[in-house]
Enzyme design. Structure first.
Site, PDB file in Angstrom:
ATOM      1  N   LYS A  83      -9.787 -69.862 -49.503  1.00 61.20           N
ATOM      2  CA  LYS A  83      -9.864 -69.362 -48.122  1.00 61.20           C
ATOM      3  C   LYS A  83      -8.596 -68.637 -47.654  1.00 61.20           C
ATOM      4  O   LYS A  83      -8.657 -67.798 -46.766  1.00 61.20           O
ATOM      5  CB  LYS A  83     -10.175 -70.514 -47.157  1.00 61.20           C
ATOM      6  CG  LYS A  83     -11.631 -70.931 -47.172  1.00 61.20           C
ATOM      7  CD  LYS A  83     -11.922 -71.948 -46.077  1.00 61.20           C
ATOM      8  CE  LYS A  83     -13.396 -72.247 -46.012  1.00 61.20           C
ATOM      9  NZ  LYS A  83     -13.737 -73.158 -44.914  1.00 61.20           N
ATOM     10  N   ASP A  96     -15.818 -70.422 -38.937  1.00 60.88           N
ATOM     11  CA  ASP A  96     -15.831 -71.896 -38.871  1.00 60.88           C
ATOM     12  C   ASP A  96     -15.569 -72.416 -37.448  1.00 60.88           C
ATOM     13  O   ASP A  96     -16.239 -73.333 -36.983  1.00 60.88           O
ATOM     14  CB  ASP A  96     -14.761 -72.487 -39.799  1.00 60.88           C
ATOM     15  CG  ASP A  96     -15.150 -72.421 -41.264  1.00 60.88           C
ATOM     16  OD1 ASP A  96     -16.352 -72.403 -41.573  1.00 60.88           O
ATOM     17  OD2 ASP A  96     -14.233 -72.388 -42.110  1.00 60.88           O
TER      18      ASP A  96
END
Ligand code: ATR
Length: 283
Positions: A67, A103
């Site tokens: 990520k 997210d």
């Protein structure tokens, strides 16, 4: 090859539900798309991203451990990813690969199903953990200006770093576990962002529920097990609870919309995730 090629890159990938969740939506919406799993090791990340670029992928999701590093191999960042410091969604825009982070907003949308925006604004919030997931959640929460956010982490220095990145209106503080647990009665929303409670340690709990107020919400980002030990104890104590499935579904739905321009059926996505995971491996 499908017209819209998508996927998830990470390692190890295990049994991700993302392909089923997205592919079912392609079917429902009549989109000629396919979502693959790409198990790509750390040392292969650059090549993997280049291969997806050359294949003309419409985008991809990124999970552990890429990520942060994926930012080195894409062309630019949306502010969501820049502020959070991590990318979970890449979108091809013309010929550029653009990094987003869905997210935090995904989490917030799941929270809004059980608490109103006004309740969030008036809330004293506890965040347990200070990793990537905590960064996304804290950033999204801080944009709504809650009364306070208290961050507690095993490694306090990381909590301090996270605090220094949150420059929004909310009062953010870092506390030691014992001190914050002794102030349990102050928190309206308690959020576990750590892996405590996940397999194989399904009987562990990240936080004491002693003196938590009756109106509080306990929110765990874990959704496998569906109900962690901590959430089970909270539910049995009469508290509201929220598992991480809504965050998972919403982060995927937001990514789907970036990639295709179409709004997926979130209820169907949630039902698919529930069908697969509810009732399995519970503590
Ligand atoms: P994610 O992207 O899922 O947030 P991460 O960035 O590795 O994953 O962060 C994991 C978080 O869970 C960290 O806050 C970590 O604490 P440290 O910063 O001290 O490592 C926390 N965590 C994981 N296992 C833990 C444990 N057994 N006890 C306490 N905290 C734990």
């Amino acid at each position: 090859m499908p017209k819209t090629l998508l996927g998830l890159i990470g390692h190890p990938l295990g049994h991700s539900l993302s392909p089923q969740m997205h592919n079912e939506q392609f079917g429902r919406l009549g989109i000629d798309g396919y979502y693959h799993l790409f198990d790509i090791r750390e040392e292969e990340l650059e090549k993997g991203v280049q291969a997806l670029r050359q294949l003309g992928a419409a985008g991809f999701n990124i999970t552990i451990p890429h990520k942060v590093n994926v930012m080195n191999y894409i062309d630019r960042l949306d502010p969501s990813a820049e502020k959070i410091g991590a990318v979970n969604t890449v979108v091809r825009e013309k010929d550029a690969l653009v990094g987003y982070n869905t997210d935090g907003e995904g989490y917030l949308e799941s929270l809004l199903a059980i608490r109103s925006l006004d309740q969030i604004k008036n809330a004293n919030i506890l965040v347990i953990g200070a990793g990537g997931a905590a960064r996304a959640v804290c950033y999204a929460l801080s944009l709504r200006g809650p009364e306070s956010i208290t961050i507690v982490n095993r490694t306090q220095e990381k909590a301090e770093q996270l605090k220094s990145h949150l420059k929004n209106a909310a009062a953010v503080r870092v506390a030691a576990k014992e001190e914050a647990e002794s102030r349990n009665h102050e928190f309206d929303i308690l959020i576990n962002t750590t892996s405590i409670g996940m397999s194989p340690e399904i009987n562990k709990s990240p936080w004491s529920l002693e003196n938590v107020k009756a109106s509080a919400l306990c929110s765990d980002l874990i959704y496998n097990p569906w109900e962690t030990r901590w959430l089970k104890d909270a539910r049995e104590a009469g508290l509201d609870t929220l598992n991480g499935s809504g965050m998972f579904v919403n982060q995927g739905a937001l990514a789907f919309k970036y990639w295709t321009g179409e709004e997926p059926d979130r209820q169907a996505m949630q039902a698919l995730v529930e069908d697969h995971l509810k009732g399995e491996n519970n503590a």
